[in-house]
Design a protein around this motif. Structure first.
Motif, PDB file in Angstrom:
ATOM      1  N   LEU A  13       0.795  -1.212   0.000  1.00 22.54           N
ATOM      2  CA  LEU A  13       0.000   0.000   0.000  1.00 22.54           C
ATOM      3  C   LEU A  13       0.831   1.266   0.000  1.00 22.54           C
ATOM      4  O   LEU A  13       0.400   2.282  -0.501  1.00 22.54           O
ATOM      5  CB  LEU A  13      -0.932  -0.020   1.213  1.00 22.54           C
ATOM      6  CG  LEU A  13      -1.879   1.153   1.341  1.00 22.54           C
ATOM      7  CD1 LEU A  13      -2.797   1.188   0.137  1.00 22.54           C
ATOM      8  CD2 LEU A  13      -2.682   1.030   2.589  1.00 22.54           C
ATOM      9  N   ALA A  16       0.672   4.858   5.021  1.00 21.58           N
ATOM     10  CA  ALA A  16      -0.655   5.351   5.386  1.00 21.58           C
ATOM     11  C   ALA A  16      -0.501   6.338   6.530  1.00 21.58           C
ATOM     12  O   ALA A  16       0.279   6.140   7.439  1.00 21.58           O
ATOM     13  CB  ALA A  16      -1.543   4.178   5.808  1.00 21.58           C
ATOM     14  N   GLY A  26      -8.046   9.676   4.840  1.00 16.99           N
ATOM     15  CA  GLY A  26      -8.176   9.091   3.509  1.00 16.99           C
ATOM     16  C   GLY A  26      -7.227   7.924   3.329  1.00 16.99           C
ATOM     17  O   GLY A  26      -7.570   6.916   2.714  1.00 16.99           O
ATOM     18  N   ALA A  27      -6.039   8.031   3.897  1.00 14.67           N
ATOM     19  CA  ALA A  27      -5.064   6.948   3.787  1.00 14.67           C
ATOM     20  C   ALA A  27      -5.537   5.711   4.539  1.00 14.67           C
ATOM     21  O   ALA A  27      -5.336   4.586   4.085  1.00 14.67           O
ATOM     22  CB  ALA A  27      -3.698   7.400   4.306  1.00 14.67           C
ATOM     23  N   LYS A  29      -8.649   4.821   5.032  1.00 11.41           N
ATOM     24  CA  LYS A  29      -9.709   4.221   4.220  1.00 11.41           C
ATOM     25  C   LYS A  29      -9.109   3.454   3.058  1.00 11.41           C
ATOM     26  O   LYS A  29      -9.559   2.355   2.736  1.00 11.41           O
ATOM     27  CB  LYS A  29     -10.677   5.288   3.719  1.00 11.41           C
ATOM     28  CG  LYS A  29     -11.578   5.837   4.797  1.00 11.41           C
ATOM     29  CD  LYS A  29     -12.535   6.869   4.248  1.00 11.41           C
ATOM     30  CE  LYS A  29     -13.353   7.474   5.367  1.00 11.41           C
ATOM     31  NZ  LYS A  29     -14.255   8.511   4.873  1.00 11.41           N
ATOM     32  N   THR A  30      -8.094   4.024   2.433  1.00 10.64           N
ATOM     33  CA  THR A  30      -7.414   3.347   1.334  1.00 10.64           C
ATOM     34  C   THR A  30      -6.783   2.052   1.831  1.00 10.64           C
ATOM     35  O   THR A  30      -6.836   1.024   1.151  1.00 10.64           O
ATOM     36  CB  THR A  30      -6.334   4.264   0.712  1.00 10.64           C
ATOM     37  OG1 THR A  30      -6.962   5.451   0.256  1.00 10.64           O
ATOM     38  CG2 THR A  30      -5.627   3.586  -0.437  1.00 10.64           C
ATOM     39  N   HIS A  31      -6.218   2.084   3.014  1.00  9.07           N
ATOM     40  CA  HIS A  31      -5.606   0.904   3.623  1.00  9.07           C
ATOM     41  C   HIS A  31      -6.649  -0.186   3.816  1.00  9.07           C
ATOM     42  O   HIS A  31      -6.411  -1.355   3.492  1.00  9.07           O
ATOM     43  CB  HIS A  31      -4.974   1.311   4.961  1.00  9.07           C
ATOM     44  CG  HIS A  31      -4.165   0.260   5.618  1.00  9.07           C
ATOM     45  ND1 HIS A  31      -2.882  -0.029   5.244  1.00  9.07           N
ATOM     46  CD2 HIS A  31      -4.472  -0.576   6.632  1.00  9.07           C
ATOM     47  CE1 HIS A  31      -2.429  -1.013   6.000  1.00  9.07           C
ATOM     48  NE2 HIS A  31      -3.372  -1.357   6.851  1.00  9.07           N
ATOM     49  N   GLN A  32      -7.810   0.180   4.319  1.00  7.75           N
ATOM     50  CA  GLN A  32      -8.890  -0.780   4.521  1.00  7.75           C
ATOM     51  C   GLN A  32      -9.401  -1.318   3.186  1.00  7.75           C
ATOM     52  O   GLN A  32      -9.729  -2.503   3.070  1.00  7.75           O
ATOM     53  CB  GLN A  32     -10.030  -0.141   5.314  1.00  7.75           C
ATOM     54  CG  GLN A  32      -9.646   0.155   6.747  1.00  7.75           C
ATOM     55  CD  GLN A  32     -10.664   1.014   7.463  1.00  7.75           C
ATOM     56  OE1 GLN A  32     -11.598   1.525   6.859  1.00  7.75           O
ATOM     57  NE2 GLN A  32     -10.470   1.184   8.760  1.00  7.75           N
ATOM     58  N   GLN A  33      -9.462  -0.462   2.179  1.00  9.58           N
ATOM     59  CA  GLN A  33      -9.889  -0.902   0.845  1.00  9.58           C
ATOM     60  C   GLN A  33      -8.891  -1.889   0.261  1.00  9.58           C
ATOM     61  O   GLN A  33      -9.274  -2.854  -0.401  1.00  9.58           O
ATOM     62  CB  GLN A  33     -10.064   0.298  -0.088  1.00  9.58           C
ATOM     63  CG  GLN A  33     -11.249   1.164   0.263  1.00  9.58           C
ATOM     64  CD  GLN A  33     -11.267   2.465  -0.509  1.00  9.58           C
ATOM     65  OE1 GLN A  33     -10.267   2.890  -1.087  1.00  9.58           O
ATOM     66  NE2 GLN A  33     -12.420   3.125  -0.518  1.00  9.58           N
ATOM     67  N   GLU A  34      -7.618  -1.647   0.497  1.00  9.23           N
ATOM     68  CA  GLU A  34      -6.574  -2.561   0.019  1.00  9.23           C
ATOM     69  C   GLU A  34      -6.709  -3.929   0.675  1.00  9.23           C
ATOM     70  O   GLU A  34      -6.599  -4.959   0.023  1.00  9.23           O
ATOM     71  CB  GLU A  34      -5.188  -1.962   0.285  1.00  9.23           C
ATOM     72  CG  GLU A  34      -4.042  -2.818  -0.184  1.00  9.23           C
ATOM     73  CD  GLU A  34      -3.840  -2.808  -1.685  1.00  9.23           C
ATOM     74  OE1 GLU A  34      -2.855  -3.413  -2.138  1.00  9.23           O
ATOM     75  OE2 GLU A  34      -4.651  -2.224  -2.417  1.00  9.23           O
ATOM     76  N   ARG A  37      -9.650  -5.637  -0.902  1.00  8.98           N
ATOM     77  CA  ARG A  37      -9.327  -6.072  -2.269  1.00  8.98           C
ATOM     78  C   ARG A  37      -8.471  -7.330  -2.247  1.00  8.98           C
ATOM     79  O   ARG A  37      -8.722  -8.292  -2.981  1.00  8.98           O
ATOM     80  CB  ARG A  37      -8.598  -4.941  -3.009  1.00  8.98           C
ATOM     81  CG  ARG A  37      -8.311  -5.225  -4.468  1.00  8.98           C
ATOM     82  CD  ARG A  37      -7.592  -4.044  -5.106  1.00  8.98           C
ATOM     83  NE  ARG A  37      -6.227  -3.922  -4.652  1.00  8.98           N
ATOM     84  CZ  ARG A  37      -5.200  -4.593  -5.153  1.00  8.98           C
ATOM     85  NH1 ARG A  37      -5.371  -5.457  -6.121  1.00  8.98           N
ATOM     86  NH2 ARG A  37      -3.992  -4.410  -4.687  1.00  8.98           N
TER      87      ARG A  37
END
Length: 92
Positions: A13, A16, A26-27, A29-34, A37
């Motif tokens: 990632l 974060a 935002g980072a 959330k991106t971490h959780q999305q990763e 995925r």
């Protein structure tokens, strides 16, 4: 039977940001999305492996390791946020 995964993880990632006051950044959330995925991709690979598609074994192993690393990082960040919140309350 061959399946294609839409996306595979790259080198992780990246960095974060920490949300010191308990606010999701935002980072984060991106971490959780990763994590979501990679979990979905891992689950697809598990299904392929269960069906005898042994070519997916190395990818599955890689995703398992990357997920373990990301979830460990998530745990550390959560502990850091909790410590920071406690310290802020003590200082107030």
């Amino acid at each position: 039977m061959h399946a294609t995964l839409a996306t595979l993880p790259s080198q992780g990632l990246g960095s974060a940001g920490l949300a010191w006051r308990g606010q999701a950044s935002g980072a984060a959330k991106t971490h959780q999305q990763e994590i979501a995925r990679l979990t979905e991709a891992r689950d697809k690979l598990a299904t392929l492996l269960a069906g005898g598609e042994m070519w997916a074994l190395s990818l599955f192993t890689r995703l398992e390791a990357e997920l373990a690393q990301l979830t460990a990082r998530e745990d550390v960040l959560a502990r850091a946020r909790q410590i920071a919140e406690t310290a802020a309350r003590k200082a107030a």
